[in-house]
Design a protein around this motif. Structure first.
Motif, PDB file in Angstrom:
ATOM      1  N   SER A  69       4.179 -28.103  89.249  1.00  0.00           N
ATOM      2  CA  SER A  69       5.253 -28.461  89.411  1.00  0.00           C
ATOM      3  C   SER A  69       6.312 -27.890  90.020  1.00  0.00           C
ATOM      4  O   SER A  69       7.546 -28.423  90.360  1.00  0.00           O
ATOM      5  N   THR A  70       5.999 -26.586  90.444  1.00  0.00           N
ATOM      6  CA  THR A  70       7.190 -25.960  91.140  1.00  0.00           C
ATOM      7  C   THR A  70       7.152 -26.275  92.823  1.00  0.00           C
ATOM      8  O   THR A  70       7.865 -25.515  93.490  1.00  0.00           O
ATOM      9  N   GLY A  71       6.058 -26.937  93.144  1.00  0.00           N
ATOM     10  CA  GLY A  71       5.972 -27.428  94.559  1.00  0.00           C
ATOM     11  C   GLY A  71       4.998 -26.546  95.285  1.00  0.00           C
ATOM     12  O   GLY A  71       4.629 -26.799  96.590  1.00  0.00           O
ATOM     13  N   GLN A  72       4.215 -25.582  94.703  1.00  0.00           N
ATOM     14  CA  GLN A  72       3.437 -24.630  95.285  1.00  0.00           C
ATOM     15  C   GLN A  72       1.926 -25.437  95.425  1.00  0.00           C
ATOM     16  O   GLN A  72       1.828 -26.352  94.487  1.00  0.00           O
ATOM     17  N   THR A  73       1.371 -25.035  96.502  1.00  0.00           N
ATOM     18  CA  THR A  73      -0.064 -25.506  96.596  1.00  0.00           C
ATOM     19  C   THR A  73      -1.151 -24.256  96.259  1.00  0.00           C
ATOM     20  O   THR A  73      -1.016 -23.280  96.815  1.00  0.00           O
ATOM     21  N   TYR A  74      -1.981 -24.824  95.683  1.00  0.00           N
ATOM     22  CA  TYR A  74      -3.136 -23.910  95.239  1.00  0.00           C
ATOM     23  C   TYR A  74      -4.393 -24.586  95.369  1.00  0.00           C
ATOM     24  O   TYR A  74      -4.618 -26.009  95.117  1.00  0.00           O
ATOM     25  N   GLU A  75      -5.447 -24.001  95.454  1.00  0.00           N
ATOM     26  CA  GLU A  75      -7.046 -24.628  95.034  1.00  0.00           C
ATOM     27  C   GLU A  75      -7.065 -25.113  93.765  1.00  0.00           C
ATOM     28  O   GLU A  75      -6.742 -24.032  92.886  1.00  0.00           O
ATOM     29  N   ARG A  76      -7.470 -26.060  93.505  1.00  0.00           N
ATOM     30  CA  ARG A  76      -7.696 -26.778  92.054  1.00  0.00           C
ATOM     31  C   ARG A  76      -8.259 -25.606  91.117  1.00  0.00           C
ATOM     32  O   ARG A  76      -7.833 -25.318  90.175  1.00  0.00           O
ATOM     33  N   ASP A  77      -9.494 -24.915  91.488  1.00  0.00           N
ATOM     34  CA  ASP A  77     -10.049 -24.476  90.543  1.00  0.00           C
ATOM     35  C   ASP A  77      -9.428 -23.100  90.086  1.00  0.00           C
ATOM     36  O   ASP A  77      -9.652 -22.672  88.992  1.00  0.00           O
ATOM     37  N   SER A  78      -8.600 -22.635  90.825  1.00  0.00           N
ATOM     38  CA  SER A  78      -7.932 -21.020  90.782  1.00  0.00           C
ATOM     39  C   SER A  78      -6.933 -21.336  89.894  1.00  0.00           C
ATOM     40  O   SER A  78      -6.605 -20.648  88.867  1.00  0.00           O
ATOM     41  N   ILE A  79      -6.079 -22.277  90.198  1.00  0.00           N
ATOM     42  CA  ILE A  79      -4.832 -22.642  89.350  1.00  0.00           C
ATOM     43  C   ILE A  79      -5.208 -23.389  88.011  1.00  0.00           C
ATOM     44  O   ILE A  79      -4.356 -22.804  87.080  1.00  0.00           O
ATOM     45  N   GLN A  80      -6.134 -23.928  88.034  1.00  0.00           N
ATOM     46  CA  GLN A  80      -6.708 -24.248  86.758  1.00  0.00           C
ATOM     47  C   GLN A  80      -7.310 -23.141  85.753  1.00  0.00           C
ATOM     48  O   GLN A  80      -6.957 -23.041  84.593  1.00  0.00           O
ATOM     49  N   LYS A  81      -8.009 -22.113  86.455  1.00  0.00           N
ATOM     50  CA  LYS A  81      -8.237 -21.029  85.705  1.00  0.00           C
ATOM     51  C   LYS A  81      -7.125 -20.322  85.137  1.00  0.00           C
ATOM     52  O   LYS A  81      -6.841 -19.783  84.109  1.00  0.00           O
ATOM     53  N   TRP A  82      -5.888 -20.026  85.974  1.00  0.00           N
ATOM     54  CA  TRP A  82      -4.759 -19.679  85.697  1.00  0.00           C
ATOM     55  C   TRP A  82      -4.099 -20.293  84.452  1.00  0.00           C
ATOM     56  O   TRP A  82      -3.724 -19.696  83.216  1.00  0.00           O
ATOM     57  N   LEU A  83      -4.095 -21.547  84.406  1.00  0.00           N
ATOM     58  CA  LEU A  83      -3.423 -22.559  83.235  1.00  0.00           C
ATOM     59  C   LEU A  83      -4.473 -22.355  82.063  1.00  0.00           C
ATOM     60  O   LEU A  83      -4.133 -22.233  80.997  1.00  0.00           O
ATOM     61  N   ASP A  84      -5.793 -22.270  82.298  1.00  0.00           N
ATOM     62  CA  ASP A  84      -6.662 -22.086  81.058  1.00  0.00           C
ATOM     63  C   ASP A  84      -6.511 -20.834  80.514  1.00  0.00           C
ATOM     64  O   ASP A  84      -6.889 -20.551  79.156  1.00  0.00           O
ATOM     65  N   ASN A  85      -5.903 -19.771  81.106  1.00  0.00           N
ATOM     66  CA  ASN A  85      -5.687 -18.438  80.650  1.00  0.00           C
ATOM     67  C   ASN A  85      -4.527 -18.463  79.678  1.00  0.00           C
ATOM     68  O   ASN A  85      -3.813 -17.496  79.273  1.00  0.00           O
ATOM     69  N   GLY A  86      -3.780 -19.626  79.440  1.00  0.00           N
ATOM     70  CA  GLY A  86      -2.323 -19.900  78.848  1.00  0.00           C
ATOM     71  C   GLY A  86      -1.099 -19.356  79.609  1.00  0.00           C
ATOM     72  O   GLY A  86      -0.106 -18.921  79.016  1.00  0.00           O
ATOM     73  N   LEU A  87      -1.281 -19.229  81.008  1.00  0.00           N
ATOM     74  CA  LEU A  87      -0.123 -18.723  81.869  1.00  0.00           C
ATOM     75  C   LEU A  87       0.616 -20.039  82.285  1.00  0.00           C
ATOM     76  O   LEU A  87       0.065 -20.925  83.092  1.00  0.00           O
ATOM     77  N   LEU A  88       1.896 -20.070  82.140  1.00  0.00           N
ATOM     78  CA  LEU A  88       2.537 -20.975  82.410  1.00  0.00           C
ATOM     79  C   LEU A  88       3.803 -20.915  83.255  1.00  0.00           C
ATOM     80  O   LEU A  88       4.726 -21.614  83.292  1.00  0.00           O
ATOM     81  N   ARG A  89       3.504 -19.754  84.046  1.00  0.00           N
ATOM     82  CA  ARG A  89       4.467 -19.261  85.118  1.00  0.00           C
ATOM     83  C   ARG A  89       3.752 -19.492  86.349  1.00  0.00           C
ATOM     84  O   ARG A  89       2.620 -19.148  86.648  1.00  0.00           O
ATOM     85  N   CYS A  90       4.490 -20.129  87.410  1.00  0.00           N
ATOM     86  CA  CYS A  90       3.864 -20.255  88.709  1.00  0.00           C
ATOM     87  C   CYS A  90       3.502 -18.891  89.505  1.00  0.00           C
ATOM     88  O   CYS A  90       4.422 -18.039  89.229  1.00  0.00           O
ATOM     89  N   PRO A  91       2.381 -18.395  89.550  1.00  0.00           N
ATOM     90  CA  PRO A  91       2.078 -17.379  90.405  1.00  0.00           C
ATOM     91  C   PRO A  91       3.106 -16.869  91.673  1.00  0.00           C
ATOM     92  O   PRO A  91       3.271 -15.631  91.694  1.00  0.00           O
ATOM     93  N   VAL A  92       3.398 -17.871  92.478  1.00  0.00           N
ATOM     94  CA  VAL A  92       4.292 -17.531  93.499  1.00  0.00           C
ATOM     95  C   VAL A  92       5.765 -17.450  93.281  1.00  0.00           C
ATOM     96  O   VAL A  92       6.284 -16.320  93.505  1.00  0.00           O
ATOM     97  N   THR A  93       6.418 -18.447  92.502  1.00  0.00           N
ATOM     98  CA  THR A  93       7.632 -18.328  92.425  1.00  0.00           C
ATOM     99  C   THR A  93       8.159 -17.859  90.932  1.00  0.00           C
ATOM    100  O   THR A  93       9.074 -17.578  90.843  1.00  0.00           O
ATOM    101  N   ARG A  94       7.402 -17.800  90.077  1.00  0.00           N
ATOM    102  CA  ARG A  94       7.336 -17.291  88.947  1.00  0.00           C
ATOM    103  C   ARG A  94       8.301 -18.098  87.929  1.00  0.00           C
ATOM    104  O   ARG A  94       8.919 -17.643  87.111  1.00  0.00           O
ATOM    105  N   GLN A  95       8.400 -19.186  88.592  1.00  0.00           N
ATOM    106  CA  GLN A  95       9.211 -20.521  87.875  1.00  0.00           C
ATOM    107  C   GLN A  95       8.213 -20.902  86.595  1.00  0.00           C
ATOM    108  O   GLN A  95       6.850 -20.890  86.769  1.00  0.00           O
ATOM    109  N   THR A  96       8.836 -21.340  85.535  1.00  0.00           N
ATOM    110  CA  THR A  96       7.974 -21.822  84.369  1.00  0.00           C
ATOM    111  C   THR A  96       7.602 -23.270  84.681  1.00  0.00           C
ATOM    112  O   THR A  96       8.364 -23.888  85.346  1.00  0.00           O
ATOM    113  N   PHE A  97       6.598 -23.573  84.595  1.00  0.00           N
ATOM    114  CA  PHE A  97       5.981 -25.119  84.931  1.00  0.00           C
ATOM    115  C   PHE A  97       6.730 -25.931  83.999  1.00  0.00           C
ATOM    116  O   PHE A  97       6.649 -25.945  82.894  1.00  0.00           O
ATOM    117  N   SER A  98       7.325 -27.152  84.432  1.00  0.00           N
ATOM    118  CA  SER A  98       7.719 -28.088  83.792  1.00  0.00           C
ATOM    119  C   SER A  98       6.651 -28.767  83.327  1.00  0.00           C
ATOM    120  O   SER A  98       6.792 -29.630  82.365  1.00  0.00           O
TER     121      SER A  98
END
Length: 584
Positions: free
Chosen positions: A167-196
């Protein structure tokens, strides 16, 4: 636990141990000194030596380097490259898996601590480490070919296989950002904005660029084996002629103009290739090389020249900023901090076409940095960029389209750009621009079409007619055309116009002879058409779609197979329904 946070926390514990140890030594020293033991002299000397050592104890190298780096960040400065590289080495973060684990651990610490200020600085440091590692990857090669930085996932540091936009406009490999989300992390790794929201939108633009690059350079990209070791995952990556820290520092992270991802600083991520999308730039008249570093005082002088009453001075200043911001990450930060954004936006209204071109390209280059991208958007750049899109010279129009694409990666501006009248001139550029202009317009329109309300605007502006024409393989825009049509086909009006403009025969041809990505999107569009109307279903069948769909259902991408199988199943159910009505 985060390695870095552990060292920060342990520093306080070590200091307490040091103080308490000295107190214990002083107590023991006093007790022994007051005793009448004959051997007490040598023992007292040992204790005195130990107390001296404790008093002179200094922080170990790791803690010292880390403290230095965090001091830079607290002062809102980027730590020097050499210091970041030393920290990467000391904490053994050069492995993409270790860096991903550390990134997740730091983010979890951020969520759990009561006072996040200290961990926020650490989060900033991890961002700079990750950014440095992405740029290091751009020095590596596959089959002897350098990997463009914007093809690399900021989390895995690998060539992306299935790039997705968050949602912040960043592009990631699907598996890696899914792992990030699966860990309950709701801030974009690059922009540190909260995902809408946590929807992952396929980035067909980037996937297509990677696919084309791989085809051109004979590189095979397989889905990363999740069970593979780190060594296996990177075994195909080699550094050509080794890695020279000095040359890396001087080149300052390779052509990051190629990385619109829109990261805070590139990143990488959601991207546009400079070689494909930007007007060719030479810096002979500007007096600077695109790789030159600069100083804050020099930038301030150039920014003041942007406000000069002399048009010649303004043009020269805009040109200088254009080239200073082209490849140099630190230059972009300096320029963004020096008040250049508003004067550059003002120059978008210039009557001098060259001034306008330099200003729009400077803003485009600056927007590679995510923070500056937000500054540009918030400074009211959308309407002036649309004005350039309508009135500028060829190069200015193309770069205005790309700049609007860059701003559209900010979700709230995807809506605003659509509402501000950008779609009609983008569609005009799609129809009448140069090949580069058509590609820029298609890329911007694709990203705008992710927002539902913009689909109707794009259709009403006449885009589908041009997109159908662009499915001609000789134009070399088939993949971009079908990607955008796939989004537009998700509304009934889009299906109606695609059929009316004669798109069905061409879509069937793409399913049969197109690229893997083209086949996938063409099958998706045909499925939407057939579900929308039995009439379209008959037209698809009349074009001989069944044989290529059967082939696709067996050998396409997973999504292509799914769409092809759904289409074949739909044809079967349609025949059964027709047969049942005939018997009754």
């Amino acid at each position: 636990m985060s390695k870095i946070y552990g060292v920060v926390q342990s520093k306080h514990l070590i200091s307490k141990i040091q103080r308490d140890s000295i107190k214990i030594c002083e107590t023991v020293y006093g007790l022994i000194e007051s005793s009448s033991s004959t051997s007490s002299t040598s023992i007292l000397a040992d204790i005195k030596h130990f107390m001296d050592e404790l008093n002179n104890l200094k922080s170990e190298t790791t803690a010292e380097k880390l403290e230095n780096a965090l001091t830079f960040i607290k002062e809102q400065k980027v730590p020097p490259l050499e210091l970041i590289l030393e920290i990467i080495e000391l904490f053994r973060l050069s492995s993409s898996q270790e860096l991903l684990k550390e990134s997740i651990a730091v983010e979890k610490e951020y969520i759990n601590v009561d006072q996040p200020s200290q961990i926020s600085y650490i989060s900033d440091l991890v961002f700079h480490i990750r950014e440095t590692m992405v740029n290091l990857e751009s020095f590596k090669t596959i089959n002897g070919v350098p990997v463009p930085a914007y093809f690399i996932c900021p989390l895995t540091l690998q060539l992306m296989f299935d790039p997705v936009i968050v949602s912040t406009g960043q592009t990631y490999e699907r598996d890696s950002i899914q792992k990030w989300l699966d860990n309950g992390l709701l801030r974009c790794p690059v922009t540190r904005q909260t995902f809408s929201h946590t929807n992952l939108i396929p980035n067909y633009t980037v996937k297509g660029l990677i696919s084309n690059w791989c085809d051109k350079n004979n590189v095979k990209v397989d889905h990363p084996d999740k069970s593979a070791s780190e060594d296996q995952l990177v075994s195909n990556l080699t550094i050509e002629k080794g890695f020279d820290r000095l040359s890396f520092q001087k080149s300052n992270h390779r052509s990051t103009e190629e990385s619109f991802s829109h990261s805070r600083s590139g990143s990488t991520s959601t991207v546009v290739s400079s070689s494909e999308h930007l007007c060719e730039e030479t810096a002979s008249d500007a007096g600077v090389s695109p790789n030159d570093s600069t100083t804050f005082s020099h930038v301030k002088r150039v920014v003041n020249d942007l406000k000069s009453p002399s048009n010649e001075t303004q043009t020269k200043a805009a040109e200088q900023i254009r080239f200073l911001a082209k490849n140099n990450m630190e230059n972009r930060i300096l320029i963004g901090q020096s008040g250049a954004i508003q004067p550059l936006i003002s120059l978008l209204h210039s009557n001098q076409k060259l001034t306008q071109e330099h200003a729009v390209t400077a803003l485009l280059n600056l927007s590679i940095n995510g923070n500056i991208k937000s500054m540009i958007a918030e400074s009211g750049a959308v309407e002036p960029l649309i004005d350039v899109l309508e009135t500028g010279n060829t190069c200015a129009k193309e770069n205005a389209a790309t700049a609007l694409f860059s701003l559209s990666l900010l979700e709230e501006y995807r809506v605003k750009i659509g509402q501000s009248g950008a779609i009609k001139p983008l569609v005009d550029l799609l129809g009448s621009g140069t090949l580069r202009g058509k590609k820029d317009a298609a890329t911007a329109l694709f990203n705008l079409s992710i927002f539902h309300e913009n689909k109707a605007r794009i259709i009403q502006a006449g885009a589908i007619k041009y997109l159908v024409e662009l499915m001609d393989p000789e134009i070399q825009m088939v993949d971009k055309a079908v990607a955008l049509l796939s989004n537009l086909a998700s509304v009934p009006e889009g299906c109606l116009v695609i059929a009316r403009e004669g798109g069905i025969p061409l879509l069937v041809e793409v399913v049969e002879t197109g690229s893997q990505r083209g086949k996938e999107n063409a099958a998706s569009i045909l499925l939407q058409l057939c579900l929308n109307s039995p009439k379209y279903c008959r037209l698809v069948l009349q074009e001989g779609a069944v044989p290529p769909l059967v082939a696709l259902s067996q050998s396409g991408t997973s999504r292509a197979k799914e769409k092809a199988q759904q289409l074949l199943s739909h044809f079967h159910s349609q025949r059964e329904n027709s047969s049942g009505r005939g018997k009754s």
